[in-house]
Design an enzyme around this catalytic site. Sequence first.
Site, short mmCIF file in Angstrom:
data_model
loop_
_atom_site.label_atom_id
_atom_site.label_comp_id
_atom_site.label_asym_id
_atom_site.label_seq_id
_atom_site.Cartn_x
_atom_site.Cartn_y
_atom_site.Cartn_z
N HIS A 1 -15.07 29.27 -15.25
CA HIS A 1 -15.23 28.08 -14.40
C HIS A 1 -16.26 27.18 -15.06
CE1 HIS A 1 -12.84 29.87 -11.31
NE2 HIS A 1 -13.54 30.98 -11.46
N TYR B 1 -17.64 18.25 -13.64
CA TYR B 1 -16.86 18.88 -14.72
C TYR B 1 -17.08 18.26 -16.10
CZ TYR B 1 -14.49 20.89 -10.68
OH TYR B 1 -14.23 21.55 -9.52
N ARG C 1 -15.64 28.58 -2.35
CA ARG C 1 -15.48 28.81 -3.79
C ARG C 1 -16.17 30.10 -4.25
NH1 ARG C 1 -13.41 23.82 -5.63
NH2 ARG C 1 -14.18 22.12 -4.35
N GLU D 1 -12.22 35.12 -16.88
CA GLU D 1 -12.12 33.99 -15.94
C GLU D 1 -13.24 33.01 -16.25
OE1 GLU D 1 -11.30 34.99 -11.85
OE2 GLU D 1 -12.75 33.51 -11.15
N ASN E 1 -8.86 29.50 -16.61
CA ASN E 1 -9.55 28.80 -15.51
C ASN E 1 -8.48 28.53 -14.47
OD1 ASN E 1 -10.79 27.16 -13.69
ND2 ASN E 1 -11.84 25.89 -15.24
N ALA F 1 -8.42 25.92 -8.41
CA ALA F 1 -8.44 26.26 -6.98
C ALA F 1 -7.65 27.53 -6.67
CB ALA F 1 -7.91 25.09 -6.17
N ASP G 1 -2.06 39.37 -9.19
CA ASP G 1 -1.08 40.39 -9.55
C ASP G 1 -0.51 40.15 -10.95
OD1 ASP G 1 -1.48 41.61 -7.13
OD2 ASP G 1 0.38 40.91 -6.21
N SER H 1 -17.85 24.69 -13.58
CA SER H 1 -18.99 24.56 -12.66
C SER H 1 -19.44 25.95 -12.22
CB SER H 1 -18.57 23.75 -11.42
OG SER H 1 -17.57 24.46 -10.69
N ARG I 1 -11.86 13.49 -13.63
CA ARG I 1 -12.05 14.15 -12.35
C ARG I 1 -13.52 14.53 -12.15
NH1 ARG I 1 -10.53 20.45 -11.45
NH2 ARG I 1 -10.90 20.47 -9.22
N HIS J 1 -9.30 30.87 -5.64
CA HIS J 1 -9.75 31.15 -4.28
C HIS J 1 -8.59 31.38 -3.31
CE1 HIS J 1 -13.19 29.46 -6.29
NE2 HIS J 1 -12.63 28.26 -6.36
N ARG K 1 -21.78 26.16 -5.13
CA ARG K 1 -20.97 25.16 -4.43
C ARG K 1 -20.56 25.66 -3.05
NH1 ARG K 1 -16.57 22.96 -8.47
NH2 ARG K 1 -16.49 21.35 -6.82
N PRO L 1 -4.61 24.08 -11.78
CA PRO L 1 -4.39 22.76 -11.20
C PRO L 1 -5.58 21.82 -11.35
CG PRO L 1 -4.80 24.38 -9.48
CD PRO L 1 -4.65 25.14 -10.75
N ASN L 2 -5.25 20.59 -11.64
CA ASN L 2 -6.20 19.47 -11.74
C ASN L 2 -7.06 19.49 -13.00
OD1 ASN L 2 -5.43 18.33 -9.18
ND2 ASN L 2 -6.49 20.05 -8.22
C1 DQA Z 1 -13.21 25.29 -11.20
C2 DQA Z 1 -13.88 25.62 -9.86
C3 DQA Z 1 -12.85 25.68 -8.75
O1 DQA Z 1 -13.49 25.97 -7.51
C4 DQA Z 1 -12.14 24.35 -8.62
O2 DQA Z 1 -11.14 24.42 -7.62
C5 DQA Z 1 -11.59 23.87 -9.90
C6 DQA Z 1 -12.40 24.02 -11.11
C7 DQA Z 1 -14.26 25.11 -12.34
O3 DQA Z 1 -13.82 25.08 -13.48
O4 DQA Z 1 -15.44 24.97 -12.08
O5 DQA Z 1 -10.52 23.27 -9.96
O6 DQA Z 1 -12.37 26.37 -11.57
#
Ligand code: DQA
Length: 156
Positions: free
Chosen positions: A102, A24, A113, A100, A76, A79, A89, A104, A19, A82, A109, A11-12
Site C-alpha cells: 500500500h 498517493y 482500511r 501486499e 496493491n 480497495a 482465495d 499510503s 488521484r 478491504h 487512515r 482499482p483506481n
Molecule cells: C491503497 C490503500 C487502499 O485503502 C485504497 O483503497 C487504495 C490504495 C494504497 O496504496 O495506499 O486504493 O491500497
Amino acid sequence: MKPLLAVLNGPNLDRLGKREPGVYGSATLEDLHSALRATASSLGADIIFFQTNHEGELLDKIGELADGGCAGAAINPGAWTHTSVALRDAIAGSGMPFVEVHISNVHKREPFRHHSYTAGVCDGVISGLGQQGYHFALEYLVHQISREKPPRSPEK
Ligand code: DQA
C-alpha cells in the site's frame, strides 16, 4: 533463467498522479512501471505489469500467472484489500509468494482500511512507504526465490 515477477495493481491505481496526490504522490502508474523495470533488471528478474478496475480480471490474471510459472508478485489490491474474499482465495490458491503493498499507511487512515482480507495469505505487507514499497517487495521476492532454489549438488 531469470525469474518472472509480476506487479499487480487493483482499482483506481491507473489514476496515480491525478488521484489524491497528497495521499498517493504525483508519480503516475507509468512512472512507477518504468522505475520498477529498472529495479527488476538490476535484480536480474523479468517483470510484467497488470492493472485493472475489474475484480474478475485480476482473479483470472492471478490464475494465469500461477499456471504460467510466475515466481512471485507484488500486489496493491487497492480497495479490494478491504472487501474481497475472492481475491484472498485467488492469492492463497496460486502457490506463489505475494507481498501486499500500500502506498499510503492504511493504519493511519479510516478504520475500514485497517482490515485486510488479503494480508493473511501474503508473505508480508508494506504500507506507507510510498511507491518505494513496490521496490522493496521486488527485492524481497528475488531474495526469497533464490533461497528456495534447491542447493547445487556437490562437485565430484
Ligand atoms: C491503497 C490503500 C487502499 O485503502 C485504497 O483503497 C487504495 C490504495 C494504497 O496504496 O495506499 O486504493 O491500497
